[in-house]
Design an enzyme around this catalytic site. Structure first.
Site, PDB file in Angstrom:
ATOM      1  N   CYS A  12       0.825  -1.213   0.000  1.00 31.47           N
ATOM      2  CA  CYS A  12       0.000   0.000   0.000  1.00 31.47           C
ATOM      3  C   CYS A  12       0.860   1.265   0.000  1.00 31.47           C
ATOM      4  CB  CYS A  12      -0.961   0.003   1.185  1.00 31.47           C
ATOM      5  SG  CYS A  12      -0.154  -0.082   2.787  1.00 31.47           S
ATOM      6  N   GLY A 497      53.891  44.935   2.642  1.00 31.62           N
ATOM      7  CA  GLY A 497      54.607  44.089   1.697  1.00 31.62           C
ATOM      8  C   GLY A 497      55.565  43.122   2.334  1.00 31.62           C
ATOM      9  N   SER A 501      49.998  38.775   4.931  1.00 25.08           N
ATOM     10  CA  SER A 501      48.816  38.122   4.342  1.00 25.08           C
ATOM     11  C   SER A 501      49.205  36.841   3.619  1.00 25.08           C
ATOM     12  CB  SER A 501      48.113  39.080   3.376  1.00 25.08           C
ATOM     13  OG  SER A 501      47.628  40.217   4.062  1.00 25.08           O
TER      14      SER A 501
END
Length: 660
Positions: A12, A497, A501
């Site tokens: 079902c 510089g 980063s």
């Protein structure tokens, strides 16, 4: 809703899923097909399994325990209702009447009281959603995109259009034959009126049929596009790291061409072969000279088409690298304007962009001129063949070999023959494009997961060691012989510089090269997979020009998890919660706020306080950055050193700079 009847008591649930899929997605599942889709347990499906397997059929199912009154208030057209050891679908027909679709008994009606007696109190809402995407490769590609029923329908549409064209030609012949004795004026008036009426009906019906075809095509296209785009939700980090955004958006073009091949070019080939054979035979039986003209016309049309195809293919190959260069330079220029202030580089990038734009414009002009020339030659050739047929027809009428009615008839079907026969040649080009688009689509489906075979498990480090590391910053400057022990909360400083980063970016493991060794505790950075580093190492920069609105950050969700009233006050004092557009300082505060629930991560902060007002920086540091160090490993790059507690918490990179 059409009932799918169960054959066993445990079926079902699967029958209910099939009925809903057929109704909501216009699928055509039958009983046996459903059983092939799911390995059905002997006890049948539970609500949990209905929710899980429903996604396979494009159904979003959510189950509840509720009262009848609550069921009435649920939104939706269909609901799955649980009877004792049985599932049915119900639809609210009237206020006190329910339509039941039962795989065991069929369709019937129940009022509230009758439904309540059979219902166990459990029900589920059903919403249409995208279907789950099975793996797609070259072997099963045809199976996923080929729809025989649609192709039969499109062939049927083409047959109707051809039938109308043939009827128009036959009717013209009959009208001229029956009115030729009425005088020239009457003959012309009757023919023109009758021809215009038939032509108008033909154009109207043709437009309607094409509209139906286009609606079906775009409905299918949107369904497949959503179906394909849903795969992006399940793809791995490796997938997105290997695919550019342009590749992902190209899917739309490839998908459209693949569907056009199945739904346009294949029906056209079937029809064209049939029409060319039948009408060519008719023309040959009536008059061979018209058949030879048609064959020559087909050869000329094919030559023009092939020239246009190969010219476009060659010029497109030239355009692709130029377009890629244009996109690359545009991205670099965007980065220059947002993250740098370098006039020389700006001028260089603008020069490169102008060159790429000029070359692309020249290529586009060549393509346009070529298309116009091809269309002009094709139109001229068509006129030449029309005049040739007309001239032969007039000569034949003068010599009394055939009538005016026959001339109009042969004129119409000869045009039909040459048009459809030319399509057979065009199918070859369609196959070429289909193969290309199919390979591209298959490639975009592929998800290489070899990155997941990492050597070590992730663990948040207590210290990061750099042993004899050297980093090239540019052609004249290096960071050399770095022997550093980076600890949690440390601040990295140095002149502009000096590589601050760059050092943080190397710690992300995203492809920047270095010599030496970097260890997170005792584990080498290179032993971690790209996926591990992506999910566990956060790099944030102070350059946040891409975000303007707090909704871009998921601000509401973050507020729910915030437990510190002082942080609430900081957000209120800085006006973040009621700003439509955020300033640079507000963006930096907000991005730090969104990190608060992170645990066991490496967090790299690259000047994330530089846009915040000086008087606010100590407060932001104490409330948003310092708490991060309790559960994570944090490194900061900053020029403002008021946050440094001791000399041991500061690293200056300037002494490590070397000229090369």
């Amino acid at each position: 809703m059409k009932i799918i009847y169960q054959e066993q008591p445990n079926e079902c649930g699967i029958c209910v899923l099939g009925m809903l899929a057929n109704e909501l997605h216009e699928d055509k599942y039958a009983h046996d097909e459903l059983l092939e889709q799911i390995n059905l347990p002997a006890s049948g499906l539970s609500f949990f399994e209905l929710e899980t397997y429903g996604k396979k059929f494009g159904l979003e199912i959510a189950s509840y325990q509720l009262t009848l009154e609550e069921l009435k208030q649920l939104e939706g057209k269909y609901f799955i209702v649980h009877f004792p050891k049985h599932f049915v679908v119900v639809h609210k027909k009237q206020d006190n009447l329910w339509e039941v679709f039962d795989p065991a008994k069929g369709k019937y009606l129940l009022n509230d009281e009758e439904l309540k007696k059979q219902w166990t109190g459990y029900a589920a809402t059903v919403q249409k959603s995208f279907k789950e995407i099975p793996p797609i490769n070259k072997r099963n590609f045809f199976k996923h995109f080929f729809d025989l029923n649609l192709i039969i329908f499109y062939v049927f549409i083409e047959l109707i259009i051809i039938g109308i064209s043939t009827l128009l030609a036959t009717a013209s012949k009959t009208m001229i034959a029956n009115t030729v004795d009425f005088g020239t004026s009457v003959n012309i008036v009757v023919f023109v009126v009758f021809f215009l009426v038939l032509k108008g009906l033909y154009l109207l019906l043709y437009a309607l049929l094409q509209m139906v075809r286009n609606v079906l095509f775009w409905k299918q296209y949107r369904g497949y596009l959503g179906w394909i785009m849903q795969t992006l939700q399940t793809k791995s980090f490796v997938y997105f790291s290997n695919k550019s955004p342009n590749q992902l958006t190209e899917r739309q073009f490839y998908l459209k061409e693949v569907l056009s091949f199945f739904n346009v070019h294949i029906p056209n080939l079937i029809i064209s072969c049939t029409v060319a054979l039948i009408i060519g035979t008719l023309i040959g039986i009536n008059q061979m000279e018209f058949l030879w003209i048609a064959i020559v016309q087909i050869v000329v049309n094919c030559a023009i088409f092939l020239y246009d195809f190969f010219f476009t293919k060659r010029i497109t190959k030239q355009a692709i690298p130029q377009m890629e260069l244009q996109n690359k330079v545009s991205l670099q220029l965007d980065g220059n304007l947002r993250d740098e202030q370098n006039g020389k580089r700006f001028n260089y990038l603008m020069m490169q962009l102008r060159k790429a734009l000029i070359k692309n414009q020249n290529i586009s002009n060549q393509k346009e001129v070529n298309h116009l020339a091809s269309d002009g030659v094709k139109s001229f050739a068509q006129q030449v063949f029309d005049f040739l047929i007309l001239a032969l027809g007039i000569i034949g009428i003068i010599e009394q070999r055939y009538t005016l009615a026959f001339l109009f008839y042969i004129f119409s079907i000869q045009a039909l023959f040459s048009a459809y026969a030319t399509r057979i040649i065009q199918f070859g080009a369609a196959v070429n494009l289909y193969q290309f688009c199919k390979d591209k689509l298959v490639t975009l489906f592929e998800d290489k997961v070899n990155d997941c075979n990492f050597k070590v498990s992730w663990k948040c480090p207590k210290v990061i060691n750099l042993n004899n590391c050297s980093i090239t910053l540019n052609q004249n400057l290096d960071l050399a012989n770095l022997n550093l022990n980076l600890t949690n909360g440390m601040v990295i400083s140095g002149e502009n510089g000096s590589g601050k980063s760059t050092l943080l970016k190397i710690l992300t493991g995203r492809g920047l090269s270095y010599q030496g060794q970097i260890k997170l505790d005792e584990l080498d950075l290179k032993d971690f997979s790209a996926s591990q580093l992506f999910h566990n190492v956060y790099y944030l920069t102070g350059q946040l020009t891409a975000y303007n609105d707090i909704t871009d950050f998921g601000y509401s969700e973050a507020l729910l998890n915030c437990k510190n009233p002082q942080v609430y006050q900081l957000l209120a004092d800085t006006g973040i919660h009621n700003q439509i557009k955020l300033s640079s300082g507000q963006k930096q505060i907000l991005q730090l706020f969104l990190l608060q629930n992170l645990k066991d991560k490496v967090i790299l902060l690259d000047e994330t306080l530089n846009a915040i007002a000086t008087e606010l920086k100590p407060r932001v540091y104490q409330l948003l950055i310092k708490p991060l160090t309790y559960n994570n490993f944090v490194l900061m790059v900053e020029h403002d050193l008021r946050f440094v507690n001791s000399e041991q918490d500061l690293i200056n990179l300037s002494p490590y700079l070397q000229q090369t």
